[in-house]
Design a protein around this motif. Structure first.
Motif, PDB file in Angstrom:
ATOM      1  N   ARG A 145       0.842  -1.205   0.000  1.00  0.00           N
ATOM      2  CA  ARG A 145       0.000   0.000   0.000  1.00  0.00           C
ATOM      3  C   ARG A 145       0.874   1.250   0.000  1.00  0.00           C
ATOM      4  O   ARG A 145       0.586   2.205  -0.725  1.00  0.00           O
ATOM      5  N   ARG A 146       1.944   1.247   0.800  1.00  0.00           N
ATOM      6  CA  ARG A 146       2.830   2.403   0.837  1.00  0.00           C
ATOM      7  C   ARG A 146       3.485   2.627  -0.531  1.00  0.00           C
ATOM      8  O   ARG A 146       3.579   3.775  -1.001  1.00  0.00           O
ATOM      9  N   ALA A 147       3.916   1.521  -1.156  1.00  0.00           N
ATOM     10  CA  ALA A 147       4.515   1.656  -2.484  1.00  0.00           C
ATOM     11  C   ALA A 147       3.511   2.223  -3.476  1.00  0.00           C
ATOM     12  O   ALA A 147       3.834   3.072  -4.312  1.00  0.00           O
ATOM     13  N   TYR A 148       2.254   1.756  -3.354  1.00  0.00           N
ATOM     14  CA  TYR A 148       1.205   2.250  -4.250  1.00  0.00           C
ATOM     15  C   TYR A 148       0.948   3.733  -3.999  1.00  0.00           C
ATOM     16  O   TYR A 148       0.828   4.532  -4.944  1.00  0.00           O
ATOM     17  N   GLU A 149       0.884   4.121  -2.714  1.00  0.00           N
ATOM     18  CA  GLU A 149       0.647   5.527  -2.382  1.00  0.00           C
ATOM     19  C   GLU A 149       1.804   6.410  -2.843  1.00  0.00           C
ATOM     20  O   GLU A 149       1.603   7.518  -3.335  1.00  0.00           O
ATOM     21  N   GLU A 150       3.036   5.890  -2.668  1.00  0.00           N
ATOM     22  CA  GLU A 150       4.195   6.659  -3.109  1.00  0.00           C
ATOM     23  C   GLU A 150       4.192   6.818  -4.622  1.00  0.00           C
ATOM     24  O   GLU A 150       4.561   7.873  -5.149  1.00  0.00           O
ATOM     25  N   GLU A 151       3.768   5.756  -5.321  1.00  0.00           N
ATOM     26  CA  GLU A 151       3.689   5.854  -6.778  1.00  0.00           C
ATOM     27  C   GLU A 151       2.615   6.865  -7.189  1.00  0.00           C
ATOM     28  O   GLU A 151       2.820   7.668  -8.108  1.00  0.00           O
ATOM     29  N   LEU A 152       1.481   6.822  -6.488  1.00  0.00           N
ATOM     30  CA  LEU A 152       0.428   7.801  -6.768  1.00  0.00           C
ATOM     31  C   LEU A 152       0.922   9.223  -6.511  1.00  0.00           C
ATOM     32  O   LEU A 152       0.660  10.136  -7.309  1.00  0.00           O
ATOM     33  N   LEU A 153       1.648   9.396  -5.392  1.00  0.00           N
ATOM     34  CA  LEU A 153       2.178  10.712  -5.066  1.00  0.00           C
ATOM     35  C   LEU A 153       3.179  11.167  -6.115  1.00  0.00           C
ATOM     36  O   LEU A 153       3.174  12.327  -6.537  1.00  0.00           O
ATOM     37  N   ARG A 154       4.032  10.230  -6.553  1.00  0.00           N
ATOM     38  CA  ARG A 154       5.024  10.572  -7.563  1.00  0.00           C
ATOM     39  C   ARG A 154       4.340  10.987  -8.868  1.00  0.00           C
ATOM     40  O   ARG A 154       4.706  11.993  -9.492  1.00  0.00           O
TER      41      ARG A 154
END
Length: 433
Positions: A145-154
């Motif tokens: 989930r964190r990786a997904y959120e970081e990708e969304l943020l990026r």
């Protein structure tokens, strides 16, 4: 389905037996094994946070040994510095107040120094008298989930940067277009003795070059030439035609100021320049000559039109009508074109108004389904008869603003008039460029 009273078929009995066996195998798992091997982390702590029980799943995630954790560490000791600070200032006080808390994002420390993002839910177990006994906590791995959120943020940051860059590029383009647009129009009009002038220019879109044009310039000490028109199309190609049209009319007027001759010269230039290339370009235009009479204060006007809306003559006594120029063809369409001349004389309080079709073709009505039209324009200017050119242009500017989004084409206005009382000549006003 079996008939009532019949025995089940053999294969149906075998199927039921297999299902029962599968369920029995699942139920043989011990509660302890379910706890230890759960797909999430479990731990129980005393009210001071000391860990009393922790499952193998969470120990494996963190790379810790049970003997080093149970009775030796508190829940907060498993968190990163930032997570520990949040636990002490928010998590623990809120849990104490509410008795339960769920879905809190924290970071836990691994034995190798790494960090593990988790979602934590805790509930306080109470005794029979309502006293708090211990805290049960569930921990979910939030790495994906964190990786997904970081990708969304990026991606969001990239989109914002792209948007900012696009806005900056758009602003630079609009600035460049504004400079280019101004180069296609006179910076100001010269003062004409005994005459007042006023202009207005508005592009329908700030990121698109307009195709309307106008000018007024001296021919000699007694005559002034003027023109106003509209080039077909928009953008850089139309701007090139506008530039060619302006300089051609200026040069033609200095050679022979007769309006018909000037438009005939422009027709020849445009037709020869663009027809052979497979991309014909043309324009509409009115070209005229002003000849003020210092003794009478009146101004003689001679003009010709090439496919352009007719000029309006607004008399100081209220009389208003179009100055007919029938038969004028679009300029540049045919190798040879005929243009009809027209003349009038302006006295004190009279105004000659030239305009492009952005005004008369403005959309009106609740559904923007009707054109403003020539008749409405005639009635409008008649209602402002006697106004100075400056006042007339200001009234028309207000009209255009009231039409709002109904004005979807470029609009240019040029008003030339004789003041009611003699005054020193003033340069043209310029609204809305």
């Amino acid at each position: 389905m079996c008939p009532v009273g019949d025995n089940p078929e053999p294969f149906e009995a075998q199927d039921a037996a297999s299902t029962d066996a599968a369920f029995s195998a699942l139920l043989e798992d011990s509660v302890e094994d379910l706890y230890e091997s759960a797909p999430c982390g479990y731990l129980s702590t005393l009210m001071d946070g000391t860990i009393a029980k922790i499952n193998a799943t969470l120990l494996g995630w963190l790379g810790l040994e049970r003997r080093d954790v149970v009775g030796h560490k508190r829940f907060a000791d498993l968190l990163t510095v930032g997570g520990k600070l949040y636990h002490e200032t928010h998590f623990a006080p809120l849990l104490q107040m509410k008795g339960e808390i769920s879905g809190i994002a924290l970071e836990m420390r691994k034995a190798d120094g790494g960090r593990m993002p988790v979602l934590v839910s805790s509930v306080v177990k109470q005794g029979s008298e309502g006293e708090p006994l211990l805290i049960r906590t569930t921990v979910f791995d939030a790495s994906d989930r964190r990786a997904y959120e970081e990708e969304l943020l990026r991606r969001k940051q990239e989109a914002e940067r792209a948007h900012r860059q696009a806005e900056a590029d758009r602003a630079r383009l609009q600035e460049a277009l504004a400079v280019l647009q101004q180069s296609l129009l006179p910076a100001s009009l010269p003062s004409v003795p005994g005459v007042e002038t006023a202009t207005y220019y508005h592009t329908a879109a700030p990121d698109r070059l307009g195709g309307d044009f106008y000018d007024l310039f001296a021919l000699d000490g007694t005559r002034w030439a003027f023109f106003l028109g509209d080039v077909c199309g928009k953008g850089p190609k139309a701007a090139a035609v506008t530039s060619l049209t302006r300089y051609t009319l200026r040069a033609a007027a200095l050679h022979d100021p007769d309006p018909v001759t000037a438009l005939t010269t422009l027709n020849t230039v445009l037709h020869e320049r663009y027809t052979g290339g497979g991309d014909p370009r043309y324009c509409t235009a009115i070209f005229g000559i002003l000849t003020p009479d210092p003794e009478t204060g009146r101004v003689a006007v001679s003009l010709a039109s090439g496919g352009h809306p007719p000029a309006l003559v607004i008399r100081g006594d209220g009389g208003t009508d179009f100055l007919p120029t029938p038969g004028g063809l679009l300029v540049g369409v045919l190798p040879e074109a005929s243009f009809t001349p027209a003349t009038t004389t302006l006295g004190p309080g009279d105004t000659l108004l030239l305009y492009t079709d952005g005004l008369t073709e403005a959309r009106t009505g609740p559904d923007r389904g009707e054109l403003y039209g020539d008749r409405a324009l005639l009635d409008f200017v008649a209602g402002h008869a006697g106004a100075s050119p400056r006042g007339m242009v200001e009234a028309l500017t207000g009209l255009l603003e009231s039409l709002g989004e109904g004005v979807d084409d470029d609009t240019a206005l040029l008003a030339v008039g004789v003041p009611r009382t003699p005054s020193s000549p003033r340069p043209a006003t310029d609204h809305g460029r």
